[in-house]
Design an enzyme around this catalytic site. Structure first.
Site, PDB file in Angstrom:
ATOM      1  N   ASP A  63       0.823  -1.200   0.000  1.00  0.00           N
ATOM      2  CA  ASP A  63       0.000   0.000   0.000  1.00  0.00           C
ATOM      3  C   ASP A  63       0.866   1.263   0.000  1.00  0.00           C
ATOM      4  O   ASP A  63       1.858   1.342   0.725  1.00  0.00           O
ATOM      5  CB  ASP A  63      -0.860  -0.030   1.277  1.00  0.00           C
ATOM      6  CG  ASP A  63      -1.924   1.027   1.306  1.00  0.00           C
ATOM      7  OD1 ASP A  63      -2.814   0.986   0.440  1.00  0.00           O
ATOM      8  OD2 ASP A  63      -1.890   1.891   2.204  1.00  0.00           O
ATOM      9  N   GLU A  99      14.572 -15.407   0.153  1.00  0.00           N
ATOM     10  CA  GLU A  99      14.963 -16.507   1.043  1.00  0.00           C
ATOM     11  C   GLU A  99      13.895 -17.592   1.074  1.00  0.00           C
ATOM     12  O   GLU A  99      14.123 -18.686   1.566  1.00  0.00           O
ATOM     13  CB  GLU A  99      15.141 -15.981   2.475  1.00  0.00           C
ATOM     14  CG  GLU A  99      16.298 -15.037   2.647  1.00  0.00           C
ATOM     15  CD  GLU A  99      16.245 -14.366   4.023  1.00  0.00           C
ATOM     16  OE1 GLU A  99      15.599 -14.906   4.949  1.00  0.00           O
ATOM     17  OE2 GLU A  99      16.850 -13.290   4.156  1.00  0.00           O
TER      18      GLU A  99
END
Ligand code: GLC
Length: 557
Positions: free
Chosen positions: A221, A272
């Site tokens: 956002d 990751e």
């Protein structure tokens, strides 16, 4: 007729062909999608119960607007606890159940992340207000002394996107008038200070919290707003620019260079995890070229193409924005995205027939000038979606645009809830008209939104004929059109395709190929002759080989 997805199985990585490069992503606005508890507000179990219809529709992923703990001053974009579900939407266990069910249905899940500001009810802000100026608690937000005698004037002239000043003064713990805090949105949404390492670390924790639960990515956002220019200089926005960053001059709070470091950091963090997790930027910026900076190969993965959304229903303008988008995003190795509607703008089944200019965020209501003709609006919306879903890259669909849902224009004033409406004292209608609970069943209470008949915003009577069950199996319905388009988009792998414009058509016609699909859209007044081939999708019934005004078709050889 669900076509199997050509994307990598969920959880698997496919470098260079990551799922988000081509996915059709369906935006769910949880409070209005489906309400299992019957309290009039949609919830997570409601979403789980309706996943089957999204699978049938043929979407690849869903994006959920915020469902985290929030006092709901801005419909959840005011988050009080980033790692919990608000009780109105259910529990974390409901979230896990929804995520598991979505994954079992082959649907990826993106959640909304609101890093620019928190709710004023967030424990950090509560601590900031009860701590003295200069304290570490205040340093997580943007507190400043006021100007003028006794500091009674705000620190600068910035205005809130929702209207009124972007600063609110607090009372100090001893009761005296005190410092001011910055809120680019509502006063209940204080902006974080992103130069503070504590804020940076907290959001790494939030990202990991949801990634560990198994989400496939985040819609970020106000991704262009996190970093503010040093010194917070005064700035007066161009009155004709968009409120969220469409100005030609660079606002000291939009698109600052430092923001990119944050997304590089997050990119590394997402990498990751397995399964090509994605970051999608809600960044309102003046140009496509600038927006493309948010999706350089070490930053976010997608950015919403608001330039496309804001383009008028005019062939030359659309050609230009499509070309520009494909070129600018390709230049940074990212897919272009396409979007026509979301929870902040007038639904495109109404917007495309507006006769007055209406920038995003301002909304339309019963007294707005240039009221849209609903028949023309729907016709253009169907044609526009037929064009959009043929474009290479990734496309976003806003809940119920597949029903051809228009803006709810005639909402009573006392039902409205958007802070924009309150902060401008009714001068701007705001966004409630695109957020009304969805019609699922024509003859059920609240049109099947729940079983009690309650709805947090009133549903227009004429929506019974737009209900999903009324459109199922109707060959001419908007729902059937979307299913046909999504099915053919997969079958013809349009997401990974290449667009080539066709010559020999009038200026008012969009004509292109993407792989073996030819798309012709007539935005002019006169009929257009269609080339040979099988019509696999048409936004309106086509008789003979003549394409009427405001109609689009897909043809295969
Ligand atoms: C974004 C959201 C909008 C919200 C605002 C403040 O623009 O899409 O709904 O009001 O940010 O969080």
């Amino acid at each position: 007729m669900t076509t199997p997805s050509t994307l990598a199985p969920i959880g698997q990585s496919r470098p260079g062909s990551e799922w988000w490069r081509t996915a059709v992503i369906y935006q769910i606005y949880p409070r209005s999608f489906a309400d299992a508890s019957g309290d009039g507000l949609g919830d997570l179990p409601g979403i789980t119960s309706r996943l089957g219809s999204l699978r049938e529709l043929g979407v690849d992923a869903i994006w959920l607007s915020p469902f985290q703990r929030s006092p709901q001053k801005d419909a959840g974009y005011d988050v009080a606890d980033y790692c919990d579900v608000d009780p109105i939407f259910g529990t974390l266990a409901d979230f896990d159940a929804m995520l598991t069910a979505a994954h079992e249905a082959g649907i990826r899940v993106i959640v909304d992340l609101v890093p620019n500001h928190s709710s004023d009810q967030h424990e950090w802000f509560q601590a900031a207000v009860s701590s003295p100026p200069g304290s570490p608690e205040r340093a997580r937000y943007i507190f400043r002394d006021g100007t003028g005698a006794n500091g009674q004037e705000p620190p600068n002239n910035w205005e809130s996107v929702f209207g009124g000043p972007a600063w609110t003064r607090v009372a100090e713990p001893d009761g005296t008038p005190g410092q001011w805090y910055l809120h680019l949105f509502d006063s209940s949404q204080p902006d974080f200070d992103w130069s503070n390492p504590e804020v940076q670390e907290e959001f790494r924790r939030v990202l990991r919290f949801w990634l560990d639960r198994g989400v496939d990515g985040f819609r970020v956002d106000v991704a262009h707003g996190l970093v503010k220019e040093e010194g917070l200089p005064d700035y007066t926005p161009d009155p004709h620019g968009g409120s969220m960053g469409g100005d030609s001059a660079k606002a000291p709070y939009w698109g600052q260079d430092g923001v990119h470091e944050i997304y590089r950091d997050w990119h590394r963090l997402l990498a990751e995890y397995d399964g090509d997790r994605a970051l999608a930027a809600e960044a309102w910026l003046p140009t496509v070229a600038e927006t493309a900076l948010w999706v350089r190969s070490d930053e976010m993965h997608q950015a919403f193409n608001f330039a496309y959304l804001e383009t008028d229903w005019a062939a030359a303008d659309l050609r230009e924005v499509i070309d520009e988008s494909l070129a600018e995003y390709a230049a940074v190795g990212a897919p272009s995205t396409w979007v026509l509607s979301n929870h902040d703008v007038v639904r495109h089944a109404s917007r495309l027939a507006l006769t007055a200019e209406n920038p995003q965020g301002h909304g339309i209501g019963p007294n707005s000038p240039g009221q849209p003709d609903p028949v023309l609006g729907l016709r253009r919306a169907r044609a526009a979606s037929t064009v959009m879903l043929a474009l290479p890259g990734s496309a976003y669909i806003y809940q119920a645009e597949e029903l051809g849902l228009p803006e709810a224009i005639d909402l009573p004033d006392d039902a409205r809830q958007d802070p924009t409406w309150f902060r401008t004292k009714g001068e701007r209608y705001g966004r409630d008209g695109c957020r009304v609970p969805l019609p699922w069943e024509a003859d059920a209470p609240a049109y099947g939104f729940n079983t009690t008949g309650d709805a947090w915003l009133p549903q227009p009577e004429e929506w019974s004929r737009l209900a999903r069950d009324a459109q199922e199996g109707d060959a001419d319905s908007t729902l059937t059109l979307y299913k046909t388009l999504l099915h053919a988009r997969r079958a013809h792998t349009l997401g990974t395709g290449t667009l080539s414009w066709l010559t020999g058509y009038d200026e008012d016609v969009l004509a292109f190929t993407n792989g073996d699909v030819t798309v012709i859209a007539n935005l002019g007044a006169a009929d257009v002759d269609l080339p040979d081939g099988e019509i696999v999708a048409a936004s309106e019934p086509v008789t003979g080989r003549s394409l009427p005004s405001d109609t689009a078709v897909w043809i295969t050889a």
